[in-house]
Design a protein around this motif. Structure first.
Motif, short mmCIF file in Angstrom:
data_model
loop_
_atom_site.label_atom_id
_atom_site.label_comp_id
_atom_site.label_asym_id
_atom_site.label_seq_id
_atom_site.Cartn_x
_atom_site.Cartn_y
_atom_site.Cartn_z
N PHE A 182 0.80 -1.22 0.00
CA PHE A 182 0.00 0.00 0.00
C PHE A 182 0.84 1.27 0.00
O PHE A 182 0.74 2.10 -0.91
CB PHE A 182 -0.94 0.00 1.21
CG PHE A 182 -1.77 1.25 1.32
CD1 PHE A 182 -2.80 1.50 0.42
CD2 PHE A 182 -1.53 2.19 2.31
CE1 PHE A 182 -3.57 2.66 0.50
CE2 PHE A 182 -2.29 3.34 2.40
CZ PHE A 182 -3.32 3.58 1.50
N TRP A 183 1.68 1.43 1.02
CA TRP A 183 2.37 2.71 1.19
C TRP A 183 3.37 3.00 0.09
O TRP A 183 3.37 4.11 -0.48
CB TRP A 183 3.07 2.75 2.55
CG TRP A 183 2.14 2.81 3.71
CD1 TRP A 183 1.95 1.86 4.68
CD2 TRP A 183 1.25 3.88 4.04
NE1 TRP A 183 1.00 2.27 5.58
CE2 TRP A 183 0.55 3.52 5.21
CE3 TRP A 183 0.95 5.12 3.46
CZ2 TRP A 183 -0.41 4.34 5.81
CZ3 TRP A 183 0.01 5.94 4.05
CH2 TRP A 183 -0.65 5.54 5.21
N GLU A 184 4.23 2.06 -0.24
CA GLU A 184 5.27 2.36 -1.21
C GLU A 184 4.72 2.58 -2.62
O GLU A 184 5.17 3.51 -3.31
CB GLU A 184 6.34 1.27 -1.17
CG GLU A 184 7.12 1.30 0.14
CD GLU A 184 8.22 0.27 0.24
OE1 GLU A 184 8.41 -0.48 -0.75
OE2 GLU A 184 8.87 0.21 1.30
N PRO A 185 3.73 1.80 -3.09
CA PRO A 185 3.14 2.14 -4.39
C PRO A 185 2.51 3.54 -4.39
O PRO A 185 2.60 4.26 -5.39
CB PRO A 185 2.08 1.06 -4.58
CG PRO A 185 2.57 -0.10 -3.78
CD PRO A 185 3.24 0.50 -2.58
N LEU A 186 1.89 3.92 -3.26
CA LEU A 186 1.31 5.25 -3.17
C LEU A 186 2.38 6.33 -3.25
O LEU A 186 2.23 7.34 -3.94
CB LEU A 186 0.52 5.37 -1.86
CG LEU A 186 -0.12 6.73 -1.57
CD1 LEU A 186 -1.18 7.06 -2.60
CD2 LEU A 186 -0.70 6.75 -0.16
N ILE A 187 3.49 6.11 -2.56
CA ILE A 187 4.58 7.09 -2.55
C ILE A 187 5.18 7.24 -3.94
O ILE A 187 5.39 8.37 -4.42
CB ILE A 187 5.66 6.67 -1.52
CG1 ILE A 187 5.09 6.79 -0.10
CG2 ILE A 187 6.91 7.53 -1.66
CD1 ILE A 187 5.91 6.07 0.95
N TRP A 188 5.48 6.13 -4.59
CA TRP A 188 6.03 6.21 -5.95
C TRP A 188 5.07 6.95 -6.87
O TRP A 188 5.48 7.74 -7.73
CB TRP A 188 6.28 4.81 -6.50
CG TRP A 188 7.51 4.12 -5.98
CD1 TRP A 188 7.57 3.06 -5.13
CD2 TRP A 188 8.88 4.44 -6.29
NE1 TRP A 188 8.87 2.70 -4.89
CE2 TRP A 188 9.70 3.53 -5.59
CE3 TRP A 188 9.48 5.41 -7.09
CZ2 TRP A 188 11.08 3.55 -5.66
CZ3 TRP A 188 10.87 5.44 -7.17
CH2 TRP A 188 11.65 4.51 -6.47
N ALA A 189 3.75 6.71 -6.70
CA ALA A 189 2.77 7.28 -7.61
C ALA A 189 2.61 8.79 -7.42
O ALA A 189 2.56 9.54 -8.40
CB ALA A 189 1.42 6.59 -7.42
N VAL A 190 2.51 9.26 -6.17
CA VAL A 190 2.19 10.67 -5.94
C VAL A 190 3.43 11.54 -5.79
O VAL A 190 3.37 12.75 -6.02
CB VAL A 190 1.26 10.86 -4.72
CG1 VAL A 190 -0.03 10.09 -4.93
CG2 VAL A 190 1.93 10.44 -3.43
N LEU A 191 4.57 10.95 -5.39
CA LEU A 191 5.78 11.73 -5.20
C LEU A 191 6.82 11.48 -6.28
O LEU A 191 7.82 12.21 -6.37
CB LEU A 191 6.39 11.45 -3.83
CG LEU A 191 5.51 11.75 -2.61
CD1 LEU A 191 6.31 11.55 -1.32
CD2 LEU A 191 4.96 13.16 -2.67
N ASN A 192 6.63 10.43 -7.08
CA ASN A 192 7.59 10.11 -8.14
C ASN A 192 9.01 10.05 -7.61
O ASN A 192 9.94 10.57 -8.22
CB ASN A 192 7.50 11.12 -9.29
CG ASN A 192 8.27 10.69 -10.52
OD1 ASN A 192 8.34 9.50 -10.82
ND2 ASN A 192 8.86 11.64 -11.23
N ASP A 193 9.17 9.42 -6.45
CA ASP A 193 10.49 9.33 -5.84
C ASP A 193 10.54 8.14 -4.90
O ASP A 193 9.51 7.61 -4.46
CB ASP A 193 10.83 10.62 -5.08
CG ASP A 193 12.22 11.14 -5.43
OD1 ASP A 193 13.10 10.30 -5.72
OD2 ASP A 193 12.42 12.36 -5.41
#
Length: 463
Positions: A182-193
């Motif tokens: 959940f968290w890491e896919p969300l981070i990659w998606a919204v922060l592109n980092d």
């Protein structure tokens, strides 16, 4: 009888024809066409032959389709974006599919899925219930996610831009399984980092907007039509209908200042000089710096802009001879612990294609490790990952296209936010727009549109 010499019409000049520039110009054109702004006009100059910036569409000979430079996603909390689209009469209902309630499917190697389906409860209870009921994760991991959801309100009150997402997740005792699902896919998606470097404060800003107001705010919206059709054409038509002007293939070379150091206009690469009382630049950081007078680049604000780093995105477009996401009944899925982050079934999303082919769009966010790879190497990775996540799928790749955005967004590394400039620049009359300026949220479509609206408000004297 004598007559006074005609005065130059005060002009607001917008440099850049992407989401930020067009949003600013639409607001300005609308205001200038009304009472109280008699004689004003707005002019948009765009370097490319078409608008759209980093959110554009083009006809691709490999796939034979009109495709976007990469798959984009909207959320229900994109209030500025939706207001912009409504103002230009964009076909929102027909062109963008919004979920009824937030739902995500993540695929693990081997094909098993983890499913998040938030129920119809008031926010933020819908998220808490969705995390607690996630299918494909054990109770310990779901309880870990729920704990973070419960603590979210307190985190919003004290965001720390110096804290990384990784440190934030560890502080909230998130298990590795729930991080990966959940968290890491969300981070990659919204922060592109990478979560190891990305700012927790920027993640929390997204969580606040998406999950703490209304249930609808967290819904995901997938464009069913090319982005340029949805917003570029309607925006340009609207600006022109209100008396404004949009010029393509008109790259700006420099920003011009008067003797007092105030903005006086823009010189195009053709040598043409355009006068303006106000200039709104809606271009990426490197393009802004290239236009500035040399002396201005020494100002602290612009020195900070020069320190902003870029984070790339690599998009793959693959035509298969059969669908692989069909059995999952999903427009898109995420891949757990894969170099490929998201797979999008474009045929299902658009309703195009045929029974003999299936067009997939693949997103690799924060793609520093792959942005310089040869297309054949990326094709090999794609084929290997399909077999790893969908074993025995039996599909063959008929065509393969790579679209690289080396400067897709700024990097949201911890500590970066203070380097993002405010809308008002140190140069009187020069306003800054773009997803990368200081909007309070990450560099997204919503940030771009918000920045354009903020710049227009200042130009109109409303802020």
């Amino acid at each position: 009888m004598t007559t006074s010499a005609p005065t130059r019409r005060p002009r607001t000049l917008v440099v850049g024809g992407g989401f930020a520039g067009l949003a600013a110009a639409v607001r300005l054109a609308d205001a200038y066409a009304g009472e109280g702004y008699s004689g004003r006009e707005v002019l948009v100059v765009e370097a490319a032959k078409v608008g759209g910036g980093r959110s554009r569409s083009f006809h691709d000979k490999v796939t034979g389709r009109e495709i976007d430079n990469g798959q984009h996603l909207l959320m229900g909390c994109y209030y500025e974006t939706l207001a912009f689209l409504r103002s230009i009469d964009a076909p929102i209902d027909e062109a963008i599919h919004f979920q009824r309630d937030l739902a995500l499917t993540m695929v693990k190697p081997g094909g098993k899925t983890i499913d998040l389906a938030c129920p119809a409860l008031p926010a933020p209870l819908h998220l808490a219930a969705g995390l607690l009921r996630m299918r494909g994760l054990g109770l310990l991991h779901r309880a870990s996610a729920l704990r973070a959801g419960v603590m979210l309100r307190g985190e919003i009150e004290r965001p720390d831009d110096g804290e990384t997402c990784d440190a934030w997740l560890r502080r909230l005792d998130q298990t590795q399984a729930v991080r990966a699902a959940f968290w890491e896919p969300l981070i990659w998606a919204v922060l592109n980092d990478d979560p190891l470097v990305a700012s927790a404060a920027m993640l929390v800003a997204v969580l606040e907007r998406a999950f703490m107001s209304t249930r609808d705010a967290s819904r995901l919206g997938v464009p069913k039509r090319p982005l340029s059709d949805i917003y570029v054409g309607p925006a340009v038509d609207y600006i022109r209908s209100q008396g404004g002007e949009v010029r393509f293939a008109s790259p700006a070379r420099s920003l011009d200042l008067d003797a007092d150091g105030k903005i006086a206009g823009v010189t195009l690469k053709s040598g043409e000089q355009l006068e303006a009382d106000t200039v709104i630049t809606a271009v990426p950081p490197h393009a802004l710096l290239a236009m500035l007078p040399e002396a201005a680049t020494e100002h602290l604000v612009f020195r900070d802009v020069a320190r902003l780093e870029a984070s790339p995105i690599v998009n793959l477009w693959a035509t298969l001879d059969r669908p692989i996401l069909g059995p999952l009944d999903r427009d898109f899925v995420g891949l757990v612990a894969s170099p490929l982050h998201w797979l999008w079934d474009r045929d299902r999303i658009t309703g195009e294609g045929s029974k003999d082919t299936n067009l997939l769009s693949v997103t690799i966010s924060g793609a520093r490790a792959t942005v310089h790879d040869h297309p054949e190497a990326l094709r090999e990775v794609f084929v290997q990952e399909l077999e790893r996540f969908f074993p025995g799928h039996g599909a063959s790749v008929r065509s393969f296209r790579v679209v690289k955005e080396k400067r897709a967004t700024i990097s949201h590394a911890a500590g970066t936010y203070r380097r993002r400039p405010p809308t008002r620049s140190p140069i009187p009359g020069l306003l800054l727009a773009g997803d990368w300026v200081r909007t309070g949220i990450p560099a997204t479509i919503e940030s771009a549109v918000q920045s354009g609206h903020d710049a227009a408000s200042i130009a109109l004297g409303l802020r």
